[in-house]
Design a protein around this motif. Structure first.
Motif, PDB file in Angstrom:
ATOM      1  N   LEU A 157       5.627 -25.067  41.544  1.00 37.59           N
ATOM      2  CA  LEU A 157       6.650 -25.717  42.284  1.00 37.59           C
ATOM      3  C   LEU A 157       5.925 -26.554  43.473  1.00 37.59           C
ATOM      4  O   LEU A 157       6.543 -27.582  43.645  1.00 37.59           O
ATOM      5  N   HIS A 158       4.953 -26.168  44.089  1.00 38.69           N
ATOM      6  CA  HIS A 158       4.177 -26.753  45.094  1.00 38.69           C
ATOM      7  C   HIS A 158       3.817 -28.016  44.692  1.00 38.69           C
ATOM      8  O   HIS A 158       4.083 -29.047  45.260  1.00 38.69           O
ATOM      9  N   LEU A 159       3.469 -28.263  43.448  1.00 44.95           N
ATOM     10  CA  LEU A 159       3.068 -29.502  42.890  1.00 44.95           C
ATOM     11  C   LEU A 159       4.326 -30.335  42.582  1.00 44.95           C
ATOM     12  O   LEU A 159       4.346 -31.613  42.895  1.00 44.95           O
ATOM     13  N   HIS A 160       5.432 -29.848  42.001  1.00 42.45           N
ATOM     14  CA  HIS A 160       6.574 -30.445  41.831  1.00 42.45           C
ATOM     15  C   HIS A 160       7.004 -31.157  43.062  1.00 42.45           C
ATOM     16  O   HIS A 160       7.485 -32.542  43.181  1.00 42.45           O
ATOM     17  N   ILE A 161       7.073 -30.244  44.127  1.00 45.94           N
ATOM     18  CA  ILE A 161       7.394 -31.067  45.624  1.00 45.94           C
ATOM     19  C   ILE A 161       6.491 -32.014  45.955  1.00 45.94           C
ATOM     20  O   ILE A 161       7.228 -33.073  46.294  1.00 45.94           O
ATOM     21  N   LYS A 162       5.219 -31.784  45.880  1.00 48.56           N
ATOM     22  CA  LYS A 162       4.288 -32.905  46.062  1.00 48.56           C
ATOM     23  C   LYS A 162       4.700 -34.118  45.459  1.00 48.56           C
ATOM     24  O   LYS A 162       4.631 -35.467  45.987  1.00 48.56           O
ATOM     25  N   ASN A 163       4.879 -34.201  44.088  1.00 51.27           N
ATOM     26  CA  ASN A 163       5.281 -35.168  43.309  1.00 51.27           C
ATOM     27  C   ASN A 163       6.484 -35.798  43.797  1.00 51.27           C
ATOM     28  O   ASN A 163       6.480 -37.234  43.669  1.00 51.27           O
ATOM     29  N   GLN A 164       7.473 -35.006  43.888  1.00 52.96           N
ATOM     30  CA  GLN A 164       8.914 -35.657  44.605  1.00 52.96           C
ATOM     31  C   GLN A 164       8.706 -36.396  45.645  1.00 52.96           C
ATOM     32  O   GLN A 164       9.162 -37.612  45.747  1.00 52.96           O
ATOM     33  N   ARG A 165       7.800 -35.778  46.739  1.00 55.78           N
ATOM     34  CA  ARG A 165       7.668 -36.646  47.871  1.00 55.78           C
ATOM     35  C   ARG A 165       7.048 -37.722  47.849  1.00 55.78           C
ATOM     36  O   ARG A 165       7.143 -38.807  48.330  1.00 55.78           O
ATOM     37  N   LYS A 166       5.809 -37.646  46.902  1.00 57.55           N
ATOM     38  CA  LYS A 166       5.021 -38.876  46.839  1.00 57.55           C
ATOM     39  C   LYS A 166       5.844 -39.950  46.039  1.00 57.55           C
ATOM     40  O   LYS A 166       5.796 -41.398  46.479  1.00 57.55           O
ATOM     41  N   ASP A 167       6.763 -39.504  45.059  1.00 57.18           N
ATOM     42  CA  ASP A 167       7.508 -40.705  44.602  1.00 57.18           C
ATOM     43  C   ASP A 167       8.401 -41.293  45.364  1.00 57.18           C
ATOM     44  O   ASP A 167       8.695 -42.567  45.419  1.00 57.18           O
ATOM     45  N   LEU A 171       8.063 -41.530  48.755  1.00 60.79           N
ATOM     46  CA  LEU A 171       7.464 -42.453  49.505  1.00 60.79           C
ATOM     47  C   LEU A 171       6.768 -43.766  48.925  1.00 60.79           C
ATOM     48  O   LEU A 171       6.978 -44.827  49.826  1.00 60.79           O
ATOM     49  N   HIS A 172       6.406 -43.763  47.936  1.00 59.08           N
ATOM     50  CA  HIS A 172       6.283 -44.853  47.263  1.00 59.08           C
ATOM     51  C   HIS A 172       7.080 -45.783  47.076  1.00 59.08           C
ATOM     52  O   HIS A 172       7.054 -47.054  47.204  1.00 59.08           O
ATOM     53  N   LYS A 173       8.408 -45.409  46.538  1.00 60.72           N
ATOM     54  CA  LYS A 173       9.478 -46.224  46.387  1.00 60.72           C
ATOM     55  C   LYS A 173      10.030 -47.040  47.698  1.00 60.72           C
ATOM     56  O   LYS A 173      10.146 -48.022  47.748  1.00 60.72           O
ATOM     57  N   ALA A 174      10.074 -45.908  48.765  1.00 59.52           N
ATOM     58  CA  ALA A 174      10.375 -46.419  50.129  1.00 59.52           C
ATOM     59  C   ALA A 174       9.308 -47.717  50.665  1.00 59.52           C
ATOM     60  O   ALA A 174       9.869 -48.681  51.267  1.00 59.52           O
ATOM     61  N   SER A 175       8.188 -47.260  50.490  1.00 61.49           N
ATOM     62  CA  SER A 175       7.189 -48.181  50.985  1.00 61.49           C
ATOM     63  C   SER A 175       7.198 -49.644  50.186  1.00 61.49           C
ATOM     64  O   SER A 175       7.097 -50.675  50.894  1.00 61.49           O
ATOM     65  N   ARG A 176       7.319 -49.423  48.719  1.00 61.89           N
ATOM     66  CA  ARG A 176       7.404 -50.499  48.059  1.00 61.89           C
ATOM     67  C   ARG A 176       8.629 -51.563  48.416  1.00 61.89           C
ATOM     68  O   ARG A 176       8.354 -52.752  48.600  1.00 61.89           O
ATOM     69  N   TYR A 177       9.635 -50.765  48.818  1.00 69.03           N
ATOM     70  CA  TYR A 177      10.916 -51.737  49.139  1.00 69.03           C
ATOM     71  C   TYR A 177      10.688 -52.644  50.467  1.00 69.03           C
ATOM     72  O   TYR A 177      11.033 -53.678  50.565  1.00 69.03           O
ATOM     73  N   LEU A 178      10.004 -51.821  51.347  1.00 68.39           N
ATOM     74  CA  LEU A 178       9.812 -52.478  52.759  1.00 68.39           C
ATOM     75  C   LEU A 178       8.824 -53.575  52.597  1.00 68.39           C
ATOM     76  O   LEU A 178       8.971 -54.558  52.835  1.00 68.39           O
ATOM     77  N   VAL A 179       7.779 -53.305  51.935  1.00 70.80           N
ATOM     78  CA  VAL A 179       6.786 -54.343  51.560  1.00 70.80           C
ATOM     79  C   VAL A 179       7.317 -55.579  50.862  1.00 70.80           C
ATOM     80  O   VAL A 179       6.922 -56.550  51.099  1.00 70.80           O
ATOM     81  N   ASN A 180       8.054 -55.219  49.782  1.00 73.32           N
ATOM     82  CA  ASN A 180       8.749 -56.539  48.982  1.00 73.32           C
ATOM     83  C   ASN A 180       9.636 -57.220  50.024  1.00 73.32           C
ATOM     84  O   ASN A 180       9.756 -58.502  49.732  1.00 73.32           O
ATOM     85  N   THR A 181      10.285 -56.678  50.681  1.00 77.23           N
ATOM     86  CA  THR A 181      11.411 -57.256  51.586  1.00 77.23           C
ATOM     87  C   THR A 181      11.167 -57.839  52.934  1.00 77.23           C
ATOM     88  O   THR A 181      11.494 -58.861  53.335  1.00 77.23           O
ATOM     89  N   TYR A 182      10.009 -57.271  53.478  1.00 75.77           N
ATOM     90  CA  TYR A 182       9.798 -57.890  54.813  1.00 75.77           C
ATOM     91  C   TYR A 182       8.278 -58.386  54.699  1.00 75.77           C
ATOM     92  O   TYR A 182       7.442 -57.959  54.189  1.00 75.77           O
TER      93      TYR A 182
END
Ligand SMILES: [Zn+2]
Length: 380
Positions: free
Chosen positions: A244-254, A256-267
């Motif tokens: 479960l810990h790992l699942h949460i860790k992966n959810q979170r990373k996923d 954060l990756h998408k949110a940062s990717r969006y910002l870097v592509n847009t700005y």
């Protein structure tokens, strides 16, 4: 051209036979480590006060241990050499006081791993398989490609809970993109709810499932605390918890990756606060334990993604009063933690986080201009 070393983690789907061999390798690496550690500890106890004796002792090495335990020849020999090198490194870190004394490895640890290094192309990707020494072709879930022209240097095979992973360390040369002209800039105010508010009024909307998972985690943790230690039910529950810990860790990373990717592509320019969680906990009601990993990771992702794309990330001084300053007239006002709205004597009324995000965005532009063109640039 820059040489970069980076790690990429993928899920592995080994066959039953491969799992047996992986487990056997974990066992051998653990034994190698523990034997070497036992020897070093004993010698240190004996000769700790006599550095010459300590240094001149004829220590065990993988070759001698393998001769004593011939079954170790069955597993990847690089993994054993790596364990030996890691232990030697851990001891020199201990002696120069940068680290604690190395610890024994337990087979009850839900996370087991070994590391192997590339020699003569013996570790390589072949379609949807990863070729590994002794194991042969192991099915790999390549959810993202390795950077072009990358060279595989090492692989760490890891079992975490029920699942198997590989972390591939690659070296690649990348041509740093020339710095792009500034067209679009944005400021972010980190918030406990939703991760951040940007200066255009959008929230990152950190997903609710993450909160749900945390609730579940707490429940499972309570179940574990009621079980008899080291009983089979306890161990089962422990494994469930680590999955479960790992699942949460992966959810979170996923996320954060998408949110940062969006910002870097847009700005082209992204301004954030300098991460000082103790200070932030004071001004924003952050509970440090939840937030530190997310904000830290998110900042790191923004750092390397902006760098890769030739864009800019500006960190605002941690003492800059982004929350107190009016984004309209520039005056500072006191604002209580509980107040969600910023009310200025100039008549400006705005959501507290949005006001802060705008200030951070503006301050970022000023810092950027000062860096690029000197102080004359901010005469306006
Ligand atoms: Zn004002």
């Amino acid at each position: 051209m820059n040489e970069t070393m980076k790690g990429y983690v993928y899920r592995l789907k080994p066959t039953t036979k491969q799992i047996d061999l992986i487990q056997q390798t974990f066992g051998c690496v653990r034994k190698m480590w523990n034997m070497l550690l036992f020897e070093r500890q004993s010698i240190y106890e004996l000769y700790g006060k006599y550095p010459e004796l300590l240094n001149s002792h004829d220590y065990l090495n993988p070759k001698r241990i393998k001769e004593e335990f011939p079954y170790m020849y069955d597993v990847d020999s690089q993994s054993l050499t790596t364990a030996w090198l890691h232990l030697k490194q851990a001891y020199s870190n201990f002696f120069n006081k940068s680290h604690d004394e190395p610890k024994y490895k337990s087979r009850h640890n839900p996370i087991q791993s070994y590391t192997t290094h590339t020699t003569n192309d013996n570790i390589r990707l072949e379609g949807s398989y990863l070729k590994l020494p002794k194991l042969g072709l192991v099915k790999i879930k390549l959810h993202r490609a390795l950077p072009q022209g990358s060279i595989l240097k090492a692989a760490t095979i890891k079992k975490d809970g029920k699942h198997y992973y590989v972390s591939l360390r690659v070296e690649y040369s990348h041509i740093t993109q020339p710095v792009k002209a500034l067209e679009k800039a944005i400021g972010l105010d980190y918030t406990l709810q939703g991760l951040y508010m940007d200066s255009e009024g959008h929230q990152a909307n950190y997903p609710n499932y993450y909160k749900e998972s945390l609730k579940k985690l707490k429940k499972e943790q309570q179940i574990l605390s009621r079980r008899v230690k080291e009983s089979s039910n306890y161990l089962k529950q422990k494994e469930k918890l680590s999955t479960l810990h790992l699942h949460i860790k992966n959810q979170r990373k996923d996320f954060l990756h998408k949110a940062s990717r969006y910002l870097v592509n847009t700005y082209d320019l992204i301004s954030i606060e300098t991460l000082d969680l103790t200070e932030m906990a004071k001004t924003k009601h952050f509970r440090k334990s939840i937030s530190d990993t997310s904000f830290g990771l998110f900042t790191r992702y923004l750092e390397y993604k902006t760098k890769d794309e030739g864009k800019s990330l500006i960190k605002i001084d941690q003492y800059y009063p982004s929350t107190k300053t009016c984004s309209q007239c520039g005056r500072e006002q006191k604002i209580r933690l509980s107040e969600r709205t910023y009310n200025c004597t100039c008549g400006h009324v705005m959501d507290r986080d949005l006001n802060a995000a705008i200030n951070i965005g503006v301050q970022g532009l000023i810092n950027y201009a000062t860096k690029a063109y000197g102080t004359d640039a901010i005469a306006w």
